[in-house]
Enzyme design. Structure first.
Site, PDB file in Angstrom:
ATOM      1  N   ASP A 304      35.565  13.197  20.905  1.00  0.00           N
ATOM      2  CA  ASP A 304      34.585  12.430  20.132  1.00  0.00           C
ATOM      3  C   ASP A 304      33.701  11.545  21.001  1.00  0.00           C
ATOM      4  O   ASP A 304      32.738  10.963  20.504  1.00  0.00           O
ATOM      5  CB  ASP A 304      35.293  11.534  19.112  1.00  0.00           C
ATOM      6  N   ARG A 349      35.666  11.125  14.047  1.00  0.00           N
ATOM      7  CA  ARG A 349      36.359  10.304  13.055  1.00  0.00           C
ATOM      8  C   ARG A 349      35.635   8.986  12.813  1.00  0.00           C
ATOM      9  O   ARG A 349      35.317   8.628  11.686  1.00  0.00           O
ATOM     10  CB  ARG A 349      37.791  10.005  13.517  1.00  0.00           C
ATOM     11  N   GLU A 403      32.850  14.308  10.653  1.00  0.00           N
ATOM     12  CA  GLU A 403      33.986  14.302   9.733  1.00  0.00           C
ATOM     13  C   GLU A 403      34.280  12.928   9.149  1.00  0.00           C
ATOM     14  O   GLU A 403      34.812  12.806   8.045  1.00  0.00           O
ATOM     15  CB  GLU A 403      35.236  14.828  10.431  1.00  0.00           C
TER      16      GLU A 403
END
Length: 532
Positions: A304, A349, A403
């Site tokens: 990420d 996330r 997401e």
């Protein structure tokens, strides 16, 4: 109108005085509280008067003429990296066994003494530093401004340069090194493992092992450590995944250190993200408490790209590149269908770096949604209304969503995974369903296709860019351990490789700054409006 999607992570505290002052915690590592307290704020004029900021447990009074000196002194103290001599002040260094002018392997028994070549200038001086910030913002209203005080005073912040030192604090024949990979998969894990092993062997280390399946490999009696050598890892980088396996969670810190003592491990290389690094730092602290002569070094692994202060983490470039395949497929599906809409969900996330960069790289995205930027789904300013506009004007549309975006639209649970991360709802599926429902209600045909390439991306091998990054990170992790440092992690900062104390990079996830030039570039590329 539905509730607005809120950013999952507060990345900055903004104070308005007719413009915007951004005290960005990602870029100002001393800003530890989510709210910066100001005294005698003079709004809306630009006369700040007496101003103070609450920074962590300290308050800096910007009217104090010495505040800058005090800031720099505190920064230097906090970013000083732990060294073995902190616990063992009498530890004597020896000449480094790492010298590229030596073309023959290091003698196994070092009978002739340790090799040294004082004329080789390939070593890093321990006092070398790298500048953490390179832009001098002249105004807090400048795009992406990262200011310590409201006047954007230039304050030099220096961090330790990574690389081989001329003196080392471990005798190679006495070293037993262990490597462990934790968390989820990420492109480049095998590349880092390979380079750590190769560099250890160049130093002369003979005992190198891999701990299987993350931290649990220290306690599970059914899991045996894996002997590693250059022969074992020679071609491992040609495959994705992890040679050692990965897992989340594991035994207590005390049990891990007990296992290290029993096995005789005195160098531990930990590959993982924020949670894994928190564990590595706890292991480092416990080893110090027991007065164990051990080096614990982390290598940040997060696809990420959400580690503080680093240009990027390994696996990120590969993820962005692989995401192009999914985006292109969604574009072709949408463009080929009557009123086609393609939706691609990518990883992220708490941070939308992959979605943002993948959208920029593809040039095929009409809407990019990330956790840091709030948005409406419904209503006149919502995402769905803009989709209708795109269908009417272009005939098709492609969305890219991270997401972690839009979590407030989903039913929250208290469930967590083994690493303690909150289990997210599937916003990709949610927006797919809401899109179908919306167009059905307004009587407009829409052919919606949804693609989730998450696990395909995680499992692939590193691309060339990540391969180079992994190589240098692995080498510098070993150099740091032999130099006597522990409780550190290695990263790239302003294109240079540096060592950070672990606590300074794991206090919270790095996030996209909605006022940054990169996010503005993404908006320019997609042409999307503000959905609020």
């Amino acid at each position: 109108m539905d509730s607005v999607s809120h950013a999952a992570v507060i990345s900055s505290s903004k104070l308005s005085y007719g413009g915007r002052v951004s005290f960005n915690k990602d870029k100002n590592p001393l800003l530890r509280s989510s709210v910066v307290s100001l005294r005698n704020w003079s709004a809306p004029s630009r006369n700040f008067g007496v101003l103070a900021a609450q920074i962590g447990n300290k308050e800096i009074d910007f009217s104090d003429p010495d505040w800058k000196t005090n800031y720099q002194r505190d920064f230097e103290r906090r970013f000083n990296i732990p060294h073995i001599t902190d616990i063992f002040p009498d530890a004597d260094p020896i000449p480094s066994t790492f010298c590229l002018k030596m073309r023959t392997p290091v003698m196994e028994d070092f009978a002739g003494g340790y090799p040294s070549d004082e004329e080789w200038h390939g070593y890093i001086n321990k006092n070398d530093r790298v500048l953490l910030k390179v832009i001098h913002y002249s105004s807090p209203t400048s795009a992406g401004a990262e200011c310590i005080d409201p006047n954007c005073t230039w304050v030099e912040q220096w961090v330790h340069r990574a690389g081989p030192r001329e003196k080392i604090y471990f005798k190679p024949e006495e070293v037993k090194a262990a490597i462990v990979t934790c968390g989820g998969l990420c492109p480049g894990l095998n590349d880092v493992i390979r380079q750590i092993v190769i560099t250890l062997e160049i130093y002369g280390v003979k005992k190198i092992v891999g701990i299987p399946f993350g931290y649990r490999g220290f306690s599970d009696e059914g899991l045996s450590e894996m002997p590693l050598s250059r022969k074992v890892v020679q071609n491992v980088h040609l495959s994705g995944g992890s040679l050692l396996g990965v897992s989340r969670g594991g035994p207590s810190v005390s049990d891990i250190v007990d296992s290290m003592e029993e096995r005789g491990i005195n160098m531990l290389f930990v590959l993982g993200g924020n949670g894994t690094h928190a564990g590595a730092n706890a292991i480092h602290d416990e080893c110090r408490r027991r007065r164990m002569r051990v080096a614990v070094v982390g290598v940040p692994k997060t696809i990420d790209n959400d580690i503080l202060m680093m240009d990027k983490t390994f696996g990120f470039d590969t993820a962005v590149e692989e995401a192009q395949r999914a985006i292109n497929s969604a574009y072709i599906e949408a463009h080929s269908a009557y009123h086609g809409i393609g939706i691609v969900k990518l990883m992220g996330r708490n941070s939308g770096f992959i979605a943002m960069h993948a959208s920029l790289a593809s040039g095929q995205i009409d809407i990019c949604l990330i956790p840091e930027v709030p948005f409406h789904l419904h209503g006149p300013l919502g995402v769905l209304r803009h989709l209708k506009f795109l269908i009417e004007t272009k005939g098709s549309a492609v969305l890219c969503v991270a997401e972690g975006a839009g979590q407030n639209f989903l039913g929250r649970t208290n469930a967590t995974d083994a690493s303690g991360n909150t289990v997210l709802g599937d916003f990709g599926v949610h927006i797919q369903q809401e899109t179908k429902k919306y167009f059905k209600e307004i009587g407009v045909h829409a052919d919606v296709k949804y693609i989730d390439p998450t696990y395909m991306i995680r499992a692939c091998r590193a691309n060339a860019s990540d391969g180079i990054l992994c190589t240098v990170l692995g080498q510098n992790a070993v150099h740091g351990a032999f130099a006597g440092y522990s409780g550190i992690t290695v990263g790239i900062c302003n294109t240079h490789y540096v060592y950070f104390p672990i606590p300074e990079v794991i206090s919270y996830p790095r996030a996209v700054d909605p006022n940054s030039r990169m996010w503005h570039r993404c908006l320019t590329s997609t042409g999307q409006p503000d959905f609020v």
